[in-house]
Structures are given as structure tokens and as C-alpha cells.
Write an enzyme that holds these catalytic residues in place. Structure first.
Site, PDB file in Angstrom:
ATOM      1  N   CYS A   2      23.103  47.486  59.911  1.00  0.00           N
ATOM      2  CA  CYS A   2      23.149  48.197  60.178  1.00  0.00           C
ATOM      3  C   CYS A   2      21.673  48.935  60.083  1.00  0.00           C
ATOM      4  CB  CYS A   2      24.061  49.835  60.273  1.00  0.00           C
ATOM      5  SG  CYS A   2      25.664  49.385  60.245  1.00  0.00           S
ATOM      6  N   ILE A  59      29.620  44.754  63.638  1.00  0.00           N
ATOM      7  CA  ILE A  59      29.815  43.332  63.763  1.00  0.00           C
ATOM      8  C   ILE A  59      31.763  43.483  63.152  1.00  0.00           C
ATOM      9  CG2 ILE A  59      29.615  41.594  62.507  1.00  0.00           C
ATOM     10  CD1 ILE A  59      27.039  42.208  62.758  1.00  0.00           C
ATOM     11  N   GLY A 345      18.173  29.487  57.604  1.00  0.00           N
ATOM     12  CA  GLY A 345      18.092  28.158  55.765  1.00  0.00           C
ATOM     13  C   GLY A 345      17.042  28.629  55.364  1.00  0.00           C
TER      14      GLY A 345
END
Length: 518
Positions: A2, A59, A345
Site C-alpha cells: 500500500c 492482498i 531475485g
């Protein structure tokens, strides 16, 4: 994931109506500038002397996680950016009834039950503010600075927000980065709650000994990274992966593919110019792992078109950062059409000595370089990673930067991180990491030589070709932009011009830290 904006009045717990109105006006203007970080909703709340603003990317707990979020007794409210990966364990430890399934509610309960002493127990990426009706407020940021937070003191107010652009133009020269691994209260000031160099787990226990064998180190690396990836699949929405075709993102993709439930597709995303090495390698990995793979193939014109927004988004003009941000920005735009969360990554090179310039270092030099690299990630790769994804309402998670994996990496003898155990020139970088994931990937990928992201994607060539279009003047070296160091190249001056145009008043040290004058 957010965006947050906070305005705290330092004049007392009950500011006058006029001051409250001014505070609200400042806060609402700040929140409007970071709406892109949370397109699923927004909310505000005046709590005592503190105005809280939040823009939400839903989410976790899609229905019950709206913010600002209040405590059970209504005395405290929180706005949070990021994720607390161990929130379930903290719920069990703290006990009591929780009103929602949101990990942000755990932040409230930690502050309520444990105070600021409990902050070091949180595992995740976060920047948050907890305000209470008595007039107090706590600001905190995760130890690595995965999530951004900036602040400034202006007219007896403390302003804080997720991005530099949120601050009014006349305030920007006073804005500073809120340091990672710290919290702030009006009473205690700025306090560090973890030291990543000496105690990454925050347990104040004697450091664990170095691994006696490479086998033990390899096992620890594999098990800890698998756990970190699993923790970062915490979501009530689909989770994908950025896949450059390099070692680090390919390992993350391989772990994610193994963890996926049967029949649940794993989406991967790559970007590059036609014929680039990254695209070709990513296809090999995706096919090997059975991923649902998506590509963004872009042209010189595409790069030139998005450059102003990329510089604006990453809030930086450093050339290597801009070059790597362009493919990141374009792949984030693609990924946001399919998922809300991606794993990346980032951080593996700083833990396992993956950069080319480490080749000339001895053990002592390498140890210092790796520690410095971790300390400054929040100015560089993590800043880029956060901004280009959030520009599209996408959350990026970084499993290599789990504090548990940092602790594992700290137990690996530095000699093993040199280019091979004997440090010979021809040895492969990050050999121990590659060995730990033998069998997870095709050998051609597992032992592929590292390329800088801008190089492997083809972006570096595009940018160098476009330098004269950015700055056609032959006497470009004479130009100076206020607050910024002299440009080292024509390309950098082009980015500085864009930067100054969209973030007037921001100083070099605010975006590049101690690298500003390097």
C-alpha cells in the site's frame, strides 16, 4: 502492499480546530500523490494529534483489511505498507481475539501488548504508523528498508509518506529517508531495533559458528530459501515471479513451481529487446518448470517513451538504476494484468558475492563490500524494485532478503564466497548457491554467467544509442542542476533533467544516499 501518509502534530494531544484542518489538508494532498500504490481503495482518520492516510492494494484479508485499522478498544489505529510474514505465529503468541485476518492488525496488537520492544519480532517488509488517542504515534520501517518511508519536520509537524513525490514541493528540500531498522516516537526519538551486521535475527544471542563443511552450508541455504519463498506466498490473490533467466530469479521460480498446489498455474514474466539473452534464458527456465510464461518484447521507441515515467517512478537519476528500471517497469506493467504479487531475485548478489567487481577483492575487502551492499540496498535495487512495481499497483517480494537467510549467509566462511574456494579468476561467482540448487534447474541456467539486468535484457545498448537524443548539446558538461552533482555522462544529465522536472527541490542525498557524490 500500500501507500501511507502521516501528519503528526507536535503541539499537543488536542490540536486546535484550525490546526486539525491544516493537518488534514496537508495529509490529503500527500495521499493523492501516491494513489498508484493502492488502487483498491483509500481511507483516512484523525487519531488524537495524528492524521493517518492509506491507499490500499488488497492482498491479505480482502474484505476485512481496509485501513486505517483500529484496535479492539478503538484507542489505536494503524496504517501499514508491506507484509508481516509471521503474523500467524504472532497472533498465537499474543493471544486474544482479533477482529480481522489482516496482518496489519498484528502490528496493532504488538504495539499494544509489547510496546516498541516487540517490533524486532516482526518478520517481513514494512513501513507503518500506529497512532493513539492520547496523542502518541510510533513510526517504524523494516530492517532492510524493503519498504520505503520518508519524513520531514515542518512547522511543529512531522510528515511521513511512502514516496518523495507525496511531499509538497516547498517541503521536499527538508525531507529525509527514514532509516531502515528504526522506530520513532516523540518521546524516545529515533531508535534502532536491529543490527543486521551483528544480530540479523534480533535475538541478542551469541553469534552461531561458521559452517564447518560446504555440505552443511548448502543444505542450510536450500532449506532456508525454500522457507522464505513459502512465507512470501502468503496472499489471498495469485502470486507470480519475475524471471530474467539469471540464476537468482530462476531459483525463486523453481521453488515457487515446486510449492504450487497441483493444477494451480505459476505465472512468470520477462522483458527484453528482441534476441536478448535474458528472454532466451527465461524461456528455457519456464519450459523446464512448466510455468505459464509471459513476455514483453520492447523497442528503442518503447524505451524512450517510458523514460520520463520510469525516472519519476524510481525517484532517481542514477544511470545504472535507470537502465535496470526500464525492463523492470515494462515487465511490471505486463505482470499487473495477471497477478497482484510477484517474487523477485533481489539480494542474492549481496549475500553470495555475485558482482563482477568482487573478483579483485581479498577476504577482508569482500566482507566489508558485502556488508556495505546490504546496508545500501534500500537506496538502489530495493528502491527500484518497489517503485516500478508499485507504479502499476503490483507488490514485489524479495525472499533472498529474509533475515533468516541473512543469518545463514553470515555463517558461511568468506573464503567460500570468493570466486571458487581458491579464488581463481576462472571460477564461477555464487558457486555455493549454485551447488545448493543442483538438480532444480537445467545446467545451462544453473551455471549461466551473470549479466547486469540492463545488459542481459538489451536495455543498456538501447540507452547508449539514445543518449544524444536525451541531451543533444555538445557543451553538456557545462550544465549544473541545483541540488545535484555534476553529471558524469550525457546520459546521466538527461535523467537529471527529467528528475528535476518532476521532483523539484529534492536533493541528491535523498535519492542516492552516500553515493550521491561518488
Amino acid at each position: 502492499m500500500c501507500g501511507i501518509a502521516v501528519v503528526h502534530d507536535l503541539t499537543g494531544p488536542a490540536p486546535s480546530p484550525e490546526r486539525l484542518a491544516r493537518t488534514r489538508g496537508i495529509g490529503e494532498a500527500m495521499l493523492a500523490e501516491i494513489h498508484h500504490r493502492g488502487p483498491d481503495g483509500s481511507g483516512t482518520r484523525q487519531v488524537g494529534a495524528t492524521w493517518l492516510g492509506h491507499t490500499r492494494l488488497a492482498i491479505v484479508d480482502l474484505d476485512g483489511g481496509e485501513q486505517p485499522l483500529r484496535s479492539a478498544d478503538g484507542e489505536r489505529w494503524v496504517v501499514a505498507n508491506g507484509e508481516i510474514y509471521n503474523h500467524v505465529a504472532l497472533r498465537t503468541r499474543l493471544g486474544g481475539d482479533f477482529r480481522t485476518g489482516s496482518d496489519s492488525e498484528v502490528v496493532l496488537r504488538v504495539v499494544e501488548r509489547l510496546g516498541t520492544d516487540g517490533i524486532h519480532d516482526m518478520r517481513g517488509m514494512y513501513a507503518w504508523a500506529v497512532a493513539d488517542r492520547s496523542g502518541d504515534v510510533v513510526l517504524a520501517r523494516d530492517p532492510l528498508g524493503v519498504k520505503p518511508l520518508y519524513w520531514a519536520r515542518v512547522e511543529d509537524r512531522v510528515l511521513a509518506a511512502s514516496e518523495l513525490r507525496a511531499f509538497p514541493a516547498d517541503v521536499r528540500p527538508q525531507v529525509e529517508e527514514f532509516p531502515p531498522g528504526h522506530y520513532w516516537t516523540a518521546g524516545d526519538g529515533l531508535v534502532a531495533f536491529v543490527d543486521l551486521r551483528t544480530d540479523p535475527l534480533g535475538v541478542e544471542a551469541p553469534p552461531l559458528p561458521a559452517y564447518p563443511t560446504r555440505d552443511q552450508a548448502r543444505t542450510a541455504i536450500e532449506e532456508t530459501l525454500v522457507t522464505a519463498v513459502q512465507e512470501r506466498t502468503m496472499a489471498d490473490v495469485p502470486v507470480g515471479v519475475f524471471l530474467s533467466g539469471g540464476l537468482d530469479s530462476s531459483i525463486v521460480a523453481a521453488i515457487l513451481a515446486r510449492l504450487a498446489a497441483p493444477g494451480v498455474p505459476v505465472h512468470s514474466f520477462a522483458a527484453g529487446t528482441a534476441g536478448s539473452g535474458d528472454l532466451a534464458a527465461a524461456r528455457v527456465v519456464a519450459e523446464h518448470l512448466g510455468l505459464v510464461h509471459h513476455e514483453r518484447v520492447y523497442t528503442d521507441d518503447d524505451v524512450v517513451e517510458v523514460l520520463p515515467e520510469v525516472v519519476r517512478s524510481i525517484e532517481s537519476y542514477e544511470p545504472s538504476l535507470v537502465r535496470s528500471a526500464v525492463p523492470n517497469y515494462l515487465v511490471a506493467e505486463l505482470a499487473a494484468r495477471h497477478v497482484k504479487v510477484v517474487l523477485t531475485g533481489e539480494g542474492a548478489d549481496e549475500l553470495f558475492a555475485g558482482y563482477h567487481h568482487f573478483r579483485e577483492m581479498d577476504v577482508a575487502e569482500l566482507q566489508d563490500a558485502l556488508a556495505d551492499g546490504i546496508d545500501t540496498l534500500h537506496h538502489l535495487n530495493l528502491q527500484r524494485c518497489d517503485r516500478v512495481t508499485m507504479a502499476h499497483g503490483l507488490e514485489a517480494r524479495v525472499p533472498f532478503l529474509s533475515r533468516d537467510l541473512l543469518a545463514v549467509a553470515g555463517r558461511i566462511p568468506m573464503e567460500w564466497k570468493l570466486l571458487g574456494e581458491d579464488g581463481q579468476e576462472q571460477a564461477q561467482e555464487k558457486a555455493l548457491l549454485r551447488e545448493a540448487f543442483a538438480g532444480w534447474l537445467p545446467e545451462s541456467i544453473l551455471w549461466r554467467r551473470k549479466e547486469q539486468f540492463g545488459d542481459g535484457s538489451g536495455t543498456a545498448d538501447v540507452m547508449s544509442r539514445q543518449a544524444e537524443r536525451l541531451v543533444p548539446e555538445a557543451d553538456w558538461r557545462d550544465e549544473r542542476i541545483e541540488g545535484l552533482p555534476p553529471a558524469r555522462t550525457r546520459e546521466e544529465l538527461g535523467y537529471q533533467r527529467i528528475f528535476a522536472g518532476v521532483l523539484a527541490g529534492v536533493r541528491a542525498e535523498q535519492v542516492l544516499g552516500r553515493f550521491a557524490t561518488a
